[in-house]
Motif scaffolding. Structure first.
Motif, PDB file in Angstrom:
ATOM      1  N   VAL A  87       0.833  -1.206   0.000  1.00  0.00           N
ATOM      2  CA  VAL A  87       0.000   0.000   0.000  1.00  0.00           C
ATOM      3  C   VAL A  87       0.866   1.254   0.000  1.00  0.00           C
ATOM      4  O   VAL A  87       0.619   2.197  -0.756  1.00  0.00           O
ATOM      5  N   LEU A  88       1.886   1.279   0.835  1.00  0.00           N
ATOM      6  CA  LEU A  88       2.742   2.462   0.939  1.00  0.00           C
ATOM      7  C   LEU A  88       3.501   2.715  -0.358  1.00  0.00           C
ATOM      8  O   LEU A  88       3.664   3.862  -0.781  1.00  0.00           O
ATOM      9  N   ARG A  89       3.981   1.671  -1.005  1.00  0.00           N
ATOM     10  CA  ARG A  89       4.690   1.847  -2.273  1.00  0.00           C
ATOM     11  C   ARG A  89       3.763   2.398  -3.349  1.00  0.00           C
ATOM     12  O   ARG A  89       4.141   3.292  -4.117  1.00  0.00           O
ATOM     13  N   ALA A  90       2.552   1.844  -3.404  1.00  0.00           N
ATOM     14  CA  ALA A  90       1.590   2.333  -4.403  1.00  0.00           C
ATOM     15  C   ALA A  90       1.207   3.785  -4.117  1.00  0.00           C
ATOM     16  O   ALA A  90       1.136   4.618  -5.026  1.00  0.00           O
ATOM     17  N   LEU A  91       0.972   4.101  -2.840  1.00  0.00           N
ATOM     18  CA  LEU A  91       0.619   5.461  -2.461  1.00  0.00           C
ATOM     19  C   LEU A  91       1.772   6.417  -2.727  1.00  0.00           C
ATOM     20  O   LEU A  91       1.568   7.549  -3.194  1.00  0.00           O
ATOM     21  N   ASN A  92       2.991   5.982  -2.453  1.00  0.00           N
ATOM     22  CA  ASN A  92       4.166   6.812  -2.712  1.00  0.00           C
ATOM     23  C   ASN A  92       4.311   7.122  -4.197  1.00  0.00           C
ATOM     24  O   ASN A  92       4.593   8.261  -4.581  1.00  0.00           O
ATOM     25  N   SER A  93       4.102   6.121  -5.049  1.00  0.00           N
ATOM     26  CA  SER A  93       4.216   6.336  -6.496  1.00  0.00           C
ATOM     27  C   SER A  93       3.186   7.352  -6.968  1.00  0.00           C
ATOM     28  O   SER A  93       3.489   8.225  -7.781  1.00  0.00           O
ATOM     29  N   TRP A  94       1.961   7.222  -6.457  1.00  0.00           N
ATOM     30  CA  TRP A  94       0.913   8.169  -6.866  1.00  0.00           C
ATOM     31  C   TRP A  94       1.262   9.587  -6.411  1.00  0.00           C
ATOM     32  O   TRP A  94       1.162  10.535  -7.189  1.00  0.00           O
ATOM     33  N   MET A 162       8.340  11.810  -1.641  1.00  0.00           N
ATOM     34  CA  MET A 162       9.549  12.620  -1.846  1.00  0.00           C
ATOM     35  C   MET A 162      10.389  12.101  -3.008  1.00  0.00           C
ATOM     36  O   MET A 162      11.047  12.877  -3.705  1.00  0.00           O
ATOM     37  N   ASP A 163      10.383  10.788  -3.209  1.00  0.00           N
ATOM     38  CA  ASP A 163      11.201  10.178  -4.251  1.00  0.00           C
ATOM     39  C   ASP A 163      10.436   8.999  -4.832  1.00  0.00           C
ATOM     40  O   ASP A 163       9.512   8.473  -4.205  1.00  0.00           O
TER      41      ASP A 163
END
Length: 575
Positions: A87-94, A162-163
């Motif tokens: 979830v965090l990776r998908a949210l970070n990408s968005w 951020m990245d």
């Protein structure tokens, strides 16, 4: 004796003169259903961004709501760590991708999420939000500050959005009954001492809302005394009232510890579902039409092939499919259905569509006019666009995966090769698509083993639209025979307008670009192709280009002026 169930209490307090402009967000969700509480646990989280962020409120609120919604939608078979990380990776990408389109702000935010499940607490943390644990008289910080000092100010050195790659701390802590967790923001630094926290919380530990309010007021008063603004204090307390019985949370749960269904035939029953029809059998998956015995609702069951039941890598992706489809939420994308009873086997359920494939529709409607075909193309474009907004690639856009009901509504199905962008981008997307199987609508980069991206889906969409308008492929050469980059240069686009005179020139030019063999030369955004599909359809024999459309009013008045000039000259000659 029945298994003990986890029991939590919580309290919250927020200090902000203008709630519409706050930069901190917090929330907590404890499932009411016992099964979900045992599988997913309860979750408390807090997000915080900088005061100079023009969309601070949106960034924090979106992070909190997005994490909770997506985490509790992950398959129950996934472990806490695997689910939250996904979830965090998908949210970070968005967040990272959307920040490019924001002026004066970004979707960058610090985040701390604590998931309480069974007898453990799972902390996920990035940035400068703070998490403490109070156990007896011991008060300790369990999160680690990710900050950088610049000119006397402290800025997060690591945060969500951020990245493109998210580096997040994860720790698992054993719980004890009576443990109290405090989630707060960096703004509290320099106000309260550890002894202040302990005394204010212990003053009346039975009322955590009151304890949170005491912390907020004390921190605000201390900030005023020291001469700095106290307008962004955020406190959230969670107490462990009762521990749950021990649960199995081993890494094997990532791939699902439920058995793969055996080969099913019409009339067989499984988990309260009756098999009505075997829709398809392939090397990797079984698809059945089933009916819920209790509700009589007809659905589609998708299960792994029994021969692959021990191949964990495949099962991992199989479980991901359900979550990906469920989080897209578009009327043009097939919907996941919830079973009426807990599952005892590994599968997921989809809505059953009274529809036919686009291949069948085209065969049965050879005389369909241009507008009917363009309407289908626009709906399919909306489906792909909905996936891309959620950082999902379909990778199998093909007429057989497009369903059309009797009202003309289009729904995109089959997510066997779907890929969710994460920290590694789409590096593993190409191999997955090749493993599932390429089609004549697959982009050339798949055949070459080159890098793929959302523009690869753009090619697949444009190829299906081209086929829908012409009944043919855009290149006479077979893409399956591509071996080198030199082969790409030999591909020659066959004009859709030459094969169907009704196709407007502007749409033909848009398709040509979306179907460019070189991925980097296609439209940067899918919306540019979708715009060409929405344009009013002028005389198909003479469609206007954008420059012609802009010049059309001027050309009209220039013609009128010419006629008037001609009449004036004639009047002089006839005098």
């Amino acid at each position: 004796m029945a298994d003990a169930e986890l029991s939590l209490s919580y309290g919250q307090a927020f200090v902000a003169p203008d709630r519409k402009r706050h930069r901190s967000s917090m929330s907590l969700e404890i499932p009411v259903e016992r099964g979900q509480l045992a599988a997913k646990g309860g979750c408390a989280l807090i997000a915080d961004t900088t005061s100079k962020n023009a969309i601070a409120k949106q960034a924090g609120d979106l992070t909190v709501r997005g994490f909770l919604a997506d985490y509790f939608a992950t398959p129950d078979n996934w472990s806490v760590k695997y689910s939250a990380t996904r979830v965090l990776r998908a949210l970070n990408s968005w967040c990272y991708s959307q920040s490019r389109f924001v002026r004066g702000g970004s979707y960058v935010t610090s985040i701390s999420a604590v998931i309480f499940r069974g007898q453990s607490a799972h902390l996920f943390h990035a940035g400068d939000t703070v998490v403490f644990r109070l156990r007896g008289g011991e008060f300790e910080q369990i999160s680690r500050d990710h900050v950088t000092d610049l000119g006397g100010y402290r800025y997060p050195s690591r945060a969500l959005g951020m990245d493109v790659n998210l580096d997040i701390d994860y720790i698992e802590l054993p719980l004890k009954q009576g443990d109290i967790f405090l989630l707060t923001t960096q703004a509290v630094r320099g106000t309260l001492l550890p002894s202040d926290f302990v005394s204010l919380i212990r003053a009346d530990v039975s009322d955590l809302d009151a304890a949170s309010e005491r912390l907020a007021h004390a921190a605000a008063e201390r900030a005023d005394e020291r001469g700095y603004t106290a307008d962004q204090f955020c406190f959230q307390l969670v107490r462990i009232d009762r521990l749950a019985s021990a649960v199995d949370d081993t890494p094997g749960r990532v791939y699902g510890d439920l058995p793969v269904p055996r080969e099913l035939e019409p009339g067989d029953r499984i988990d309260g579902l009756e098999v009505l029809e075997v829709m398809s059998r392939s090397a990797r998956v079984r698809v059945y039409k089933v009916r819920d015995i209790k509700s009589r609702r007809v659905m589609v069951m998708k299960a792994p092939s029994p021969e692959l039941s021990l191949k964990n890598a495949y099962l991992e992706h199989f479980l991901l499919q359900q979550w990906v489809v469920d989080r897209v939420n578009s009327p043009f994308v097939v919907k996941v259905m919830e079973p009426s009873r807990p599952r005892d086997h590994l599968y997921y359920l989809l809505e059953h569509l009274e529809a036919r494939t686009l291949t069948d529709w085209a065969r049965q409607h050879p005389q369909a006019n241009l507008e009917q075909r363009l309407d289908i193309a626009r709906q399919l474009g909306k489906a792909v666009h909905a996936l891309h907004r959620r950082e999902v690639m379909h990778q199998l856009i093909h007429p057989d995966n497009v369903m059309i009901d009797r009202h003309g509504k289009v729904v995109l199905v089959d997510f066997g090769a779907c890929h969710l962008r994460e920290g590694d981008g789409h590096e593993s997307a190409g191999p997955l698509a090749r493993q599932v199987g390429l089609t004549k609508h697959s982009a050339p980069e798949y055949a070459l083993g080159a890098e793929v991206s959302r523009r690869s889906d753009q090619y697949g969409l444009a190829s299906v639209i081209y086929w829908l308008l012409t009944g043919m492929q855009p290149y006479s050469q077979s893409l399956e025979q591509l071996r080198t980059q030199t082969d790409l240069e030999l591909l020659e686009y066959q004009s859709a307008r030459m094969r169907n005179a009704e196709v407007p020139q502007m749409l033909d030019e848009a398709l040509k670009r979306a179907l460019d063999p070189q991925r980097t030369l296609r439209f940067r955004r899918l919306s540019e192709l979708l715009y060409a599909l929405r344009l009013p359809q002028q005389d198909p024999g003479k469609a206007l280009t954008p420059s012609e459309a802009m010049r059309e009013p001027a050309n009209f008045w220039q013609g009128v002026a010419g006629i008037l000039l001609l009449l004036l000259v004639l009047s002089w000659l006839l005098k």
